[in-house]
Design an enzyme around this catalytic site. Structure first.
Site, PDB file in Angstrom:
ATOM      1  CB  CYS A 175     -69.654 -41.200 -16.244  1.00  0.00           C
ATOM      2  SG  CYS A 175     -68.562 -40.164 -17.135  1.00  0.00           S
TER       3      CYS A 175
ATOM      4  NE  ARG B 135     -66.842 -35.107 -24.250  1.00  0.00           N
ATOM      5  CZ  ARG B 135     -65.984 -36.074 -23.933  1.00  0.00           C
ATOM      6  NH1 ARG B 135     -64.721 -35.976 -24.318  1.00  0.00           N
ATOM      7  NH2 ARG B 135     -66.369 -37.117 -23.244  1.00  0.00           N
TER       8      ARG B 135
ATOM      9  CD  GLN C 212     -67.268 -41.315 -24.980  1.00  0.00           C
ATOM     10  OE1 GLN C 212     -67.989 -41.554 -24.032  1.00  0.00           O
ATOM     11  NE2 GLN C 212     -66.076 -40.764 -24.858  1.00  0.00           N
TER      12      GLN C 212
ATOM     13  CG  ASP D  36     -69.365 -43.979 -22.280  1.00  0.00           C
ATOM     14  OD1 ASP D  36     -68.342 -44.545 -21.863  1.00  0.00           O
ATOM     15  OD2 ASP D  36     -69.787 -42.909 -21.832  1.00  0.00           O
TER      16      ASP D  36
ATOM     17  CG  HIS E 293     -70.124 -45.625 -17.144  1.00  0.00           C
ATOM     18  ND1 HIS E 293     -70.842 -45.090 -18.190  1.00  0.00           N
ATOM     19  CD2 HIS E 293     -69.051 -44.826 -16.954  1.00  0.00           C
ATOM     20  CE1 HIS E 293     -70.224 -43.991 -18.597  1.00  0.00           C
ATOM     21  NE2 HIS E 293     -69.146 -43.806 -17.876  1.00  0.00           N
TER      22      HIS E 293
ATOM     23  CE  LYS F 102     -56.742 -40.270 -19.605  1.00  0.00           C
ATOM     24  NZ  LYS F 102     -57.376 -39.451 -20.648  1.00  0.00           N
TER      25      LYS F 102
ATOM     26  CG  HIS G 261     -65.643 -43.878 -16.264  1.00  0.00           C
ATOM     27  ND1 HIS G 261     -66.525 -42.830 -16.361  1.00  0.00           N
ATOM     28  CD2 HIS G 261     -65.316 -43.968 -14.950  1.00  0.00           C
ATOM     29  CE1 HIS G 261     -66.720 -42.308 -15.158  1.00  0.00           C
ATOM     30  NE2 HIS G 261     -66.004 -42.975 -14.285  1.00  0.00           N
TER      31      HIS G 261
END
Length: 654
Positions: A344, A373, A391, A393, A395, A474, A520
RNA sequence: GCCGACGUAGCUCAGCUGGUAGAGCACUUCACUCGUAAUGAAGGGGUCCGGGGUUCGAGUCCCCGCGUCGGCUCCA
């Protein structure tokens, strides 16, 4: 008072009548079989006087009452376990035991220097069996708090003392706790809300399963207690079946399947990061391709952002303060840098690097970003919890009045994705956590927006108070693995904070600058985790389009190898994942090896096929389905792959 | 990170109370050329997770570290 039975009959009982009285009044057989009684949905011991008032709908629980009845004897078994432990391990302190899904647990504090492991189970089980054979009644007693406290202080059971003190302390002002209930079986007395079955002998079959650690009160700052898990059933047969189910589930463990199918492996040179063998990499890449194609059809655009960023980026985003311990940090020419744990901030930065008009919104950025991570060592779990992952992912940058439509679009996208795999999922709405950034007013708006998106689609969901991300609420999408553990797949998070922190802006129709909202979202979660879930979901038999190896060509004798090669090459040129097994082995052997690898299609070729230009098709599990012209087979499998068909049964029939 | 268990060949595992390693599969070679779930024979392959210690001697016992597994806590 008059009570109502499940079959509609009415039953009149004098005041003070117990559940046992009720059962006896209905019939002597039921009186013998009764375990407990449910009154208006609440379960009571048989020996307790029935509550008066209320509707008076009663139901006698017996061995045939399913989960509710099992819960009773599992709770009973937890008590018997604690009873045995107190006898066998002097000085042990007991804390909390409870029935859970599929069994029970009890948490204990063992005396210094004493450890417990599974080898100790037979002796403990033997002692438990004695108490069960003794048919000890469970006797409930409601005693004043002071009496209970004295009892446990005298016994040196400090955890029980703390529990009672907290019960009193946390009681609402209008309903102070003056008494607590104790249950006695044999010489064992436990602080317990109940209910229990009448006697210990109702536990027909039980087993201690594992020993683990568990923090007292679930608090990692407090003492680690020893937790023992076990289960109980109404018959040895049901217990055995349960254990067999667990064993079958272990066969479907994605780590085992990944090894067996040659898809991936882990090494201690990079804990928590998978090495993907070609077969596994193929699966991975198919999924990336799927998200790319589905995203493209839904107005997403692909971006690429850096891996390593100056700490200032993470300070701007707020991650540095909250997650610095969980990032891989490095120094570079006196700059503190960190490997990205999420995309993000990079995407927010990217957004800020170009001007935007309201006409460009929503901007749906997608990136199969590689993330690292620093997950604590004890949390790693195959592909389901890793340190390095990718991910799917995205946005979405949009205006405030686009939120609801965008969230709905994300959820629809998610369901479209899961449908391809027939995955059953459940939704959770997570609200503001204690540690968060942003004003309450923003949180109010964000939470309301998510709720109305869910309501608009008429979806069912549960609420997780306080479980939101630190920058916004979320919607999480969860699934369960082969052993019943729950894992998060998708997420859709609403965020007013990141745009604020990064000073994001777009030019509105009024020619003024406005702040966009950021959504997200990830649907598969991480490709790693998704593959783990899929392997377990399909028992390793992935749909053809996703299979690591889609076709294997099996020549019967060496003289068929060149025909085999030409078949392989034709299919490989069409991007079909195909191998030729040209070992000098029997067909039987080649078939067996291919079956073990769960290859969906095996093409057996011998003199007949070579002469006619056909292939003998064998499907995984289904077996020999007959010969078809090679062209025909290639056309059909290409179709299965192109349409991402879930099943290929009868694929080679008309 | 915390509690407990485990770590032996590429994989799955055996190796009693200490006496310097074994099976099956896989792999290599040779023979066999085979019609729908294992052809036969021979062979190669091990810093017994790493480091210390005890001992005449450690895969085996002790300590530390790493990793894995089952949980707990955590999971942006």
């Amino acid at each position: 008072m008059e009570y109502l039975l499940p079959n509609g009959d009415r039953l009149s009982l004098p005041d003070g009548a117990t559940g046992a009285d009720a059962a006896a009044a209905i019939g002597p057989g039921l009186a013998r079989a009764a375990l407990a009684i449910k009154v208006d949905g609440v379960t009571y011991d048989l020996a307790r006087p029935l509550p008066t008032g209320g509707e008076g709908r009663i139901e006698i629980l017996t061995e045939r009452s399913g989960e509710e009845a099992l819960e009773l004897i599992r709770h009973d078994a937890a008590h018997v376990f604690a009873e045995a432990m107190l006898e066998l391990y002097p000085g042990v302190q007991i804390s909390i035991g409870a029935p859970i899904e599929n069994g029970f647990y009890y948490d204990l504090d063992l005396p210094d220097g004493v450890t417990l492991n599974e080898e100790d189970f037979p002796a403990i089980e033997a002692r438990m069996r004695e108490h069960i054979e003794a048919d000890e009644p469970f006797v409930r007693e409601d005693v004043p708090v002071a009496v209970a406290l004295d009892r446990y202080r005298g016994a040196g059971q400090s955890y029980k003392v703390e529990l009672i003190e907290d019960l009193v302390k946390n009681a609402p002002a209008d309903a102070p706790v003056e008494t607590v209930s104790l249950y006695t079986n044999g010489d064992f007395v436990d602080l317990c809300r109940g209910p229990h079955a009448p006697t210990t002998k109702r536990i027909r079959a039980f087993k201690l399963q594992s020993v683990a650690g568990a923090y007292w009160r679930g608090d990692s700052n407090r003492k680690m207690l020893t937790r023992v898990y076990g289960t109980a059933f109404f018959s040895q047969r049901e217990l055995d079946e349960h254990l067999e189910r667990l064993e079958r589930a272990r066969q479907n463990d994605h780590r085992r399947l990944g090894q067996q199918l040659g898809m991936f492996a882990f090494s201690e040179v990079s804990p928590g990061a998978a090495f993907w063998f070609p077969g596994g990499a193929a699966v991975f890449n198919e999924l990336v391709r799927l998200s790319r194609e589905m995203g493209r059809d839904r107005g997403y655009v692909e971006a690429k952002t850096p891996q390593v960023y100056d700490s200032s980026l993470w300070k701007t985003s707020g991650h540095w303060d909250k997650y610095d311990a969980n990032m891989f940090v490095t120094e570079y020419e006196e700059q503190q840098m960190a490997l990205k744990p999420m995309n993000c901030p990079g995407h927010a930065k990217l957004f800020s690097m170009q001007p935007h008009s309201y006409r460009d919104l929503p901007l749906r950025l997608w990136e199969p970003g590689l993330l690292h991570r620093r997950e604590p060592s004890g949390t790693l779990h195959g592909l389901l919890r890793v340190r390095h992952f990718a991910q799917d992912d995205s946005h979405i940058f949009c205006t405030e009045d686009q939120i609801q439509e965008e969230v709905a679009g994300v959820l629809q996208f998610a369901f479209d994705t899961y449908r391809l795999f027939e995955l059953d999922v459940r939704l959770e709405l997570s609200t503001r956590p204690e540690q968060r950034i942003g004003s309450d007013e923003l949180w109010d708006r964000s939470e309301a927006a998510l709720e109305s998106a869910l309501a608009g689609l008429g979806l069912e969901y549960t609420i997780n108070e306080g479980d939101g991300a630190f920058y916004g609420p979320k919607i999480d999408i969860h699934m369960t693995d082969s052993l019943g553990r729950s894992w998060q797949l998708g997420t859709c998070q609403l965020d007013y904070n990141m745009p604020e922190r990064f000073g994001l802006a777009y030019t509105g129709a009024d020619n003024a600058e406005h702040r966009p909202v950021m959504i997200h979202r990830a649907l598969m979660g991480s490709y790693e985790r998704f593959i783990g879930i899929l392997l377990e979901h399909f028992g390793g038999e992935l749909p053809v389009w996703l299979a690591p190896l889609q076709v294997i060509v099996l020549p019967i004798a060496d003289r068929h190898n060149s025909y085999g090669r030409s078949l392989r090459d034709r299919m490989a040129a069409l991007d079909i994942r195909v191998e030729l097994d040209d070992r000098t082995e029997s067909v039987g052997r080649k078939i067996r090896d291919a079956e073990v690898r769960k290859v969906p299609f095996m093409l057996v070729i011998g003199d007949r096929e070579q002469a006619s230009g056909e292939v003998g098709v064998r499907e995984h599990r289904a077996g020999d389905v007959g010969a078809v012209p090679a062209e025909e087979f290639i056309r059909r499998i290409s179709e299965l792959i192109a349409t991402r068909a879930l099943r290929h049964d009868r694929a080679s029939e008309g």
